[in-house]
Design a protein around this motif. Structure first.
Motif, PDB file in Angstrom:
ATOM      1  N   PRO A   1      13.092   3.518  14.411  1.00  0.00           N
ATOM      2  CA  PRO A   1      14.332   3.602  15.192  1.00  0.00           C
ATOM      3  C   PRO A   1      14.214   2.838  16.508  1.00  0.00           C
ATOM      4  CG  PRO A   1      13.663   5.765  14.390  1.00  0.00           C
ATOM      5  CD  PRO A   1      12.518   4.842  14.133  1.00  0.00           C
TER       6      PRO A   1
ATOM      7  N   TYR B   1      15.178   4.842   6.750  1.00  0.00           N
ATOM      8  CA  TYR B   1      14.619   5.293   8.022  1.00  0.00           C
ATOM      9  C   TYR B   1      13.607   6.431   7.876  1.00  0.00           C
ATOM     10  CZ  TYR B   1      17.841   2.090  10.163  1.00  0.00           C
ATOM     11  OH  TYR B   1      18.495   0.925  10.531  1.00  0.00           O
TER      12      TYR B   1
ATOM     13  N   THR C   1      19.834   4.648  17.051  1.00  0.00           N
ATOM     14  CA  THR C   1      19.355   3.397  16.490  1.00  0.00           C
ATOM     15  C   THR C   1      20.498   2.545  15.976  1.00  0.00           C
ATOM     16  OG1 THR C   1      17.708   2.431  14.978  1.00  0.00           O
ATOM     17  CG2 THR C   1      19.041   4.241  14.116  1.00  0.00           C
TER      18      THR C   1
END
Length: 438
Positions: free
Chosen positions: A331, A302, A294
């Motif tokens: 992501p 995240y 990502t």
């Protein structure tokens, strides 16, 4: 305090050794890959899935299978668990020969089981704790000389050069060594740039480092100290994150968090964004959770440990944090469940010909907790206009033999500035060089 969960190292022992246990995947690895991976319901079993590919190394003359239009040969052999790579401006190749830090044996069952798993997977050797320099002076694609550039380190991993300082990420400190072009050994002591989360537990020990494009900042990856926080969040301070370090002062700040175990990093050449490869959580089935690559947003969260792949809540984690979950970013691109995707480098446009000239190379170390196995290859993700634009394509495969034993396990990947892609193989103890077929 988070609820404790069964440790991923719980296994069955039989007279023949370690037995595979747990469930079998219902999806293909490709189903858990791409910008919109399939995410089935969690499949939590009485015993976690354990399916270790025993490490046996390469037979005489053996090598991985290269993609059509490419070829592969050994750049260097006889190394000691080579994990990470860095190419200096003069073409010298640095190799971190490294493994899990030594720690006191508690005598506990979990420690014993963990050692058994590591040994069977090829990671049970002591850490060499050194940076080796490989030189291919005649440019024939094989390193004819090697020297110990640095030794007596503490499980070193990431390396980057800025000006006349070589930065090395040990497992608990970021170090800066004076370096002169062409130097084959550094004997002067380092400066300690900053301390990094380490300690006796230190579950994810690898620390990577990359410099900003202008050289003023350093970015350091730090993995979590658990699967999903079962050791207590007090053990996760400063972890599951990427830190930004001011190179001049050594002061640091959290750049991004909620990344269970980030490893490889590189700058995307079109947008200039930082990208990283992240290993996700275990113990909810062979199909969950996909590892991913990502772009990394400054201040981005995240999900780990509260949620995965954006806002998919992990019910094992109690108490939950709805506010954190609501802020979790999705992501950019999944690279398959349990593939242990570690190495990451963008194509430089000079290394391999199309279709491998625009995109990202990923070194997938391979699963120990999925049936059937996943990873054990180097893949390429094509990019267009700074974003992924297609499914992963195999660059190197054949790291498992017909009996599902590991001949090698790819880790770090890097362009060698001379038309080759270098791949560290920590079971084969070699560096492979992939080039366009002539």
């Amino acid at each position: 305090m988070l609820k404790r969960v069964p440790h991923c190292a719980i296994i069955l022992l039989t007279a023949g050794g370690l037995a595979a246990c747990g469930e079998t995947a219902s999806l293909q690895v490709a189903d858990g890959s791409g910008p919109a991976p399939q995410l089935p319901a969690p499949n939590k079993t009485l015993l976690p899935t354990v399916n270790i590919a025993p490490a046996i190394g390469w037979p005489e003359g053996g090598k991985p299978v290269a993609a059509p239009g490419t070829q592969v040969a050994a750049f260097a052999e006889g190394l000691d668990h080579p994990r990470w790579l860095y190419v200096l401006p003069n073409g010298d190749v640095l190799v971190a020969e490294s493994n899990t830090p030594a720690k006191e044996n508690t005598g506990g069952v979990r420690d014993w089981i963990a050692r058994k798993i590591m040994s069977r997977a090829g990671a049970g050797v002591p850490s060499a704790n050194r940076i080796t320099l490989l030189r291919d002076a005649d440019r024939d694609g094989v390193a004819e000389t090697r020297s110990v550039l640095l030794e007596n380190l503490n499980s070193p991993f990431g390396m980057t050069l800025v000006g006349n300082t070589l930065y090395v990420a040990d497992t608990d400190r970021l170090l800066g060594f004076p370096y002169e072009s062409g130097q084959t050994r550094i004997s002067r002591p380092p400066a300690v740039i900053t301390d990094l989360p380490g300690g006796e537990l230190n579950h994810h020990w690898t620390k990577n480092v990359i410099a900003s494009l202008d050289g003023s900042k350093l970015y350091v990856t730090v993995g979590s100290n658990s699967n999903v926080g079962e050791n207590g969040m007090d053990q996760e301070q400063g972890r599951a994150a990427i830190w930004e370090v001011d190179r001049a002062s050594g002061q640091k700040r959290l750049f991004a968090s909620g990344l269970r175990n980030p490893n490889g990093m590189d700058w995307e050449p079109v947008t200039g964004k930082l990208w990283t490869a992240v290993n996700e959580r275990d113990e909810i089935g062979s199909d969950l959770v996909p590892d991913y690559v990502t772009s990394v947003q400054d201040g981005g969260f995240y999900g780990w440990p509260y949620s995965y792949y954006g806002q998919h809540v992990d019910e094992r984690v109690q108490p939950q944090d709805p506010q954190k979950v609501a802020s979790a970013l999705v992501p950019d691109y999944a690279v398959g469940p349990h593939t242990a995707s570690l190495g990451l480098v963008f194509a430089d446009g000079k290394t391999l010909a199309a279709p491998f000239d625009q995109g990202m190379f990923i070194g997938q170390h391979g699963s120990w907790n999925r049936k059937p196995h996943s990873g054990y290859k180097v893949v390429f993700i094509p990019f267009k206009a700074g974003k992924p634009a297609g499914q992963p394509v195999d660059v190197l495969s054949g790291f498992l033999d017909k009996d599902e034993k590991a001949l090698g396990r790819p880790v770090g990947v890097v362009n060698d500035q001379r038309g080759g892609l270098l791949v560290a193989d920590d079971v084969g103890n070699r560096i492979w060089r992939v080039t366009s077929a002539r």
